[in-house]
Design a protein around this motif. Sequence first.
Motif, PDB file in Angstrom:
ATOM      1  N   LEU A   1       0.850  -1.113  -0.097  1.00 26.67           N
ATOM      2  CA  LEU A   1      -0.176   0.014  -0.027  1.00 26.67           C
ATOM      3  C   LEU A   1       0.968   1.256  -0.025  1.00 26.67           C
ATOM      4  O   LEU A   1       1.569   1.487   1.045  1.00 26.67           O
ATOM      5  CB  LEU A   1      -0.794  -0.169   1.178  1.00 26.67           C
ATOM      6  CG  LEU A   1      -1.885   1.165   1.447  1.00 26.67           C
ATOM      7  CD1 LEU A   1      -2.949   1.201   0.199  1.00 26.67           C
ATOM      8  CD2 LEU A   1      -2.539   1.225   2.688  1.00 26.67           C
ATOM      9  N   SER A   2       0.823   1.900  -1.066  1.00 25.44           N
ATOM     10  CA  SER A   2       1.800   3.160  -1.258  1.00 25.44           C
ATOM     11  C   SER A   2       1.035   4.098  -1.900  1.00 25.44           C
ATOM     12  O   SER A   2       0.007   3.924  -2.455  1.00 25.44           O
ATOM     13  CB  SER A   2       3.092   2.703  -2.219  1.00 25.44           C
ATOM     14  OG  SER A   2       2.656   2.349  -3.616  1.00 25.44           O
ATOM     15  N   VAL A  11      -2.231   3.915  -4.567  1.00 23.47           N
ATOM     16  CA  VAL A  11      -3.542   4.484  -4.606  1.00 23.47           C
ATOM     17  C   VAL A  11      -3.825   5.344  -5.732  1.00 23.47           C
ATOM     18  O   VAL A  11      -5.033   5.631  -6.245  1.00 23.47           O
ATOM     19  CB  VAL A  11      -3.525   5.253  -3.072  1.00 23.47           C
ATOM     20  CG1 VAL A  11      -4.887   6.016  -2.958  1.00 23.47           C
ATOM     21  CG2 VAL A  11      -3.602   4.163  -2.125  1.00 23.47           C
ATOM     22  N   ALA A  12      -2.735   6.055  -5.943  1.00 23.59           N
ATOM     23  CA  ALA A  12      -2.847   6.953  -7.176  1.00 23.59           C
ATOM     24  C   ALA A  12      -3.205   6.541  -8.386  1.00 23.59           C
ATOM     25  O   ALA A  12      -4.305   7.095  -9.001  1.00 23.59           O
ATOM     26  CB  ALA A  12      -1.367   7.919  -7.313  1.00 23.59           C
ATOM     27  N   LEU A  40      -5.884  -3.918  -0.865  1.00 23.34           N
ATOM     28  CA  LEU A  40      -7.243  -3.850  -1.609  1.00 23.34           C
ATOM     29  C   LEU A  40      -7.971  -2.843  -0.999  1.00 23.34           C
ATOM     30  O   LEU A  40      -8.666  -2.437  -1.637  1.00 23.34           O
ATOM     31  CB  LEU A  40      -7.691  -5.328  -1.673  1.00 23.34           C
ATOM     32  CG  LEU A  40      -7.137  -6.280  -2.796  1.00 23.34           C
ATOM     33  CD1 LEU A  40      -7.668  -7.587  -2.697  1.00 23.34           C
ATOM     34  CD2 LEU A  40      -7.467  -5.715  -4.281  1.00 23.34           C
ATOM     35  N   VAL A  41      -8.605  -3.324   0.189  1.00 20.48           N
ATOM     36  CA  VAL A  41      -9.522  -2.556   0.970  1.00 20.48           C
ATOM     37  C   VAL A  41      -9.114  -0.957   1.191  1.00 20.48           C
ATOM     38  O   VAL A  41      -9.978  -0.246   0.482  1.00 20.48           O
ATOM     39  CB  VAL A  41      -9.578  -3.190   2.324  1.00 20.48           C
ATOM     40  CG1 VAL A  41     -10.668  -2.150   3.285  1.00 20.48           C
ATOM     41  CG2 VAL A  41     -10.177  -4.554   2.256  1.00 20.48           C
ATOM     42  N   VAL A  42      -7.977  -0.705   1.390  1.00 20.64           N
ATOM     43  CA  VAL A  42      -7.827   0.833   1.560  1.00 20.64           C
ATOM     44  C   VAL A  42      -7.674   1.347   0.336  1.00 20.64           C
ATOM     45  O   VAL A  42      -7.968   2.570   0.066  1.00 20.64           O
ATOM     46  CB  VAL A  42      -6.391   0.834   2.329  1.00 20.64           C
ATOM     47  CG1 VAL A  42      -6.131   2.554   2.256  1.00 20.64           C
ATOM     48  CG2 VAL A  42      -6.626   0.603   3.664  1.00 20.64           C
ATOM     49  N   GLY A  43      -7.262   0.802  -0.853  1.00 22.78           N
ATOM     50  CA  GLY A  43      -6.916   1.195  -2.024  1.00 22.78           C
ATOM     51  C   GLY A  43      -8.263   1.519  -2.799  1.00 22.78           C
ATOM     52  O   GLY A  43      -8.307   2.467  -3.086  1.00 22.78           O
ATOM     53  N   LEU A  86     -13.764   6.781  -2.947  1.00 20.43           N
ATOM     54  CA  LEU A  86     -14.182   8.201  -2.148  1.00 20.43           C
ATOM     55  C   LEU A  86     -13.399   9.389  -2.954  1.00 20.43           C
ATOM     56  O   LEU A  86     -14.160  10.276  -3.117  1.00 20.43           O
ATOM     57  CB  LEU A  86     -13.370   8.238  -0.746  1.00 20.43           C
ATOM     58  CG  LEU A  86     -13.336   9.431   0.088  1.00 20.43           C
ATOM     59  CD1 LEU A  86     -14.947   9.604   0.464  1.00 20.43           C
ATOM     60  CD2 LEU A  86     -12.739   9.646   1.371  1.00 20.43           C
ATOM     61  N   LEU A  87     -12.383   9.149  -3.484  1.00 28.19           N
ATOM     62  CA  LEU A  87     -11.759  10.333  -4.370  1.00 28.19           C
ATOM     63  C   LEU A  87     -12.696  10.416  -5.823  1.00 28.19           C
ATOM     64  O   LEU A  87     -12.899  11.525  -6.277  1.00 28.19           O
ATOM     65  CB  LEU A  87     -10.250   9.867  -4.795  1.00 28.19           C
ATOM     66  CG  LEU A  87      -9.447  10.217  -3.558  1.00 28.19           C
ATOM     67  CD1 LEU A  87      -8.020   9.409  -3.855  1.00 28.19           C
ATOM     68  CD2 LEU A  87      -9.186  11.630  -3.105  1.00 28.19           C
ATOM     69  N   THR A  88     -13.027   9.466  -6.109  1.00 27.26           N
ATOM     70  CA  THR A  88     -14.000   9.494  -7.378  1.00 27.26           C
ATOM     71  C   THR A  88     -15.488   9.990  -6.988  1.00 27.26           C
ATOM     72  O   THR A  88     -15.925  10.879  -8.025  1.00 27.26           O
ATOM     73  CB  THR A  88     -14.431   7.937  -7.853  1.00 27.26           C
ATOM     74  OG1 THR A  88     -12.827   7.408  -8.109  1.00 27.26           O
ATOM     75  CG2 THR A  88     -15.205   7.761  -9.151  1.00 27.26           C
ATOM     76  N   ALA A  89     -15.898   9.882  -5.833  1.00 29.38           N
ATOM     77  CA  ALA A  89     -17.247  10.546  -5.587  1.00 29.38           C
ATOM     78  C   ALA A  89     -16.837  12.250  -5.642  1.00 29.38           C
ATOM     79  O   ALA A  89     -17.577  12.912  -6.114  1.00 29.38           O
ATOM     80  CB  ALA A  89     -17.616   9.951  -4.241  1.00 29.38           C
ATOM     81  N   GLY A  90     -15.598  12.220  -5.092  1.00 29.91           N
ATOM     82  CA  GLY A  90     -15.378  13.926  -4.975  1.00 29.91           C
ATOM     83  C   GLY A  90     -15.202  14.364  -6.277  1.00 29.91           C
ATOM     84  O   GLY A  90     -15.728  15.454  -6.810  1.00 29.91           O
TER      85      GLY A  90
END
Length: 311
Positions: free
Chosen positions: A114-115, A119-120, A176-179, A185-189
């Motif tokens: 997880l980096s 995530v980006a 997986l979960v955090v990603g 969440l970022l996509t909703a924004g």
Amino acid sequence: MLHLRLIVPADRTEEVVRTIESTVGTAHLAVLSGAARNPVGDLVLCDVAREAGDELIAELRAIGLDRDGSIAVDHIDLSISKRADKAEAEAPGEGADAVLWESLTDATHEESTLSITYVAFLAVATMLAACGVMLDNAILIVGAMAVGPEFGPLAGISTALVRRAPRLVGRSLLALVVGFASAMLLTAGFGWLMEVLGLFDKSMIEAPRPNTAFIFRPDWMSFVVAFLAGIAGTLSLTSAKSGALIGVAISVTTVPAAANAAMAFSYQDYGQTWGSSWQLLANLAGIVLSGTLTLLAQKALWASQRKRQLP
């Protein structure tokens, strides 16, 4: 062929050399006494047929070389040598069928970390998919599938289950979960911003969308496709044919499903949210299941093949 570069404590060099010489499928052994400085020791070089590589690496680790020295492995793209040809012919099995478990574990460990970069990539892929589902554009969906990095953690879970490595399972699940949670969440924004700019509106999520409706309408074919993609992806990793992973990436709808779930939830369309979530879970489960079964089958078949060919 594989090239091994070993840093060996001087008092264990003879043991390491005997181990290499007794392994069928090795060639081009060289010992440079006192060449290593950090850690201090001798530098031992050799080539080994891929099908004998996992056995040799396991024996070197049993000696404790990974702890007190160093084991570095490179893939040789071209080796023009009769000795190399002879080593490959003598080694049991076929190189294409061999699984380098240490290499696979290391690769999946790195890919399931997880980096910020992981995530980006996942967030950008999900945003691309959001544009695809809102515009009903299949090309954008395919592009988003290819960008998504989620196969790494899924392969990590399969590898960890076969190798019984609970820490790798936890690491992969966390990625997986955090990603996916962060990406959604970022996509909703991102969707909110696009609506403010007048580029998205609720009618787009409620439209029939014939090209992308499959994303929120999961069925057994979704699981079957994910299962087959998991087999192809695992074979690609174990055979070092990474090009096949592109085909795997654009075969499953993990990222598009996550994107549609995020957009549908933001517009309070809970039916699509639920359907997309099931699509996402079906794809994840299919890949992990097929990946685990593929590795177990490869492990059993390789052991059987070696048993038949060894004297």
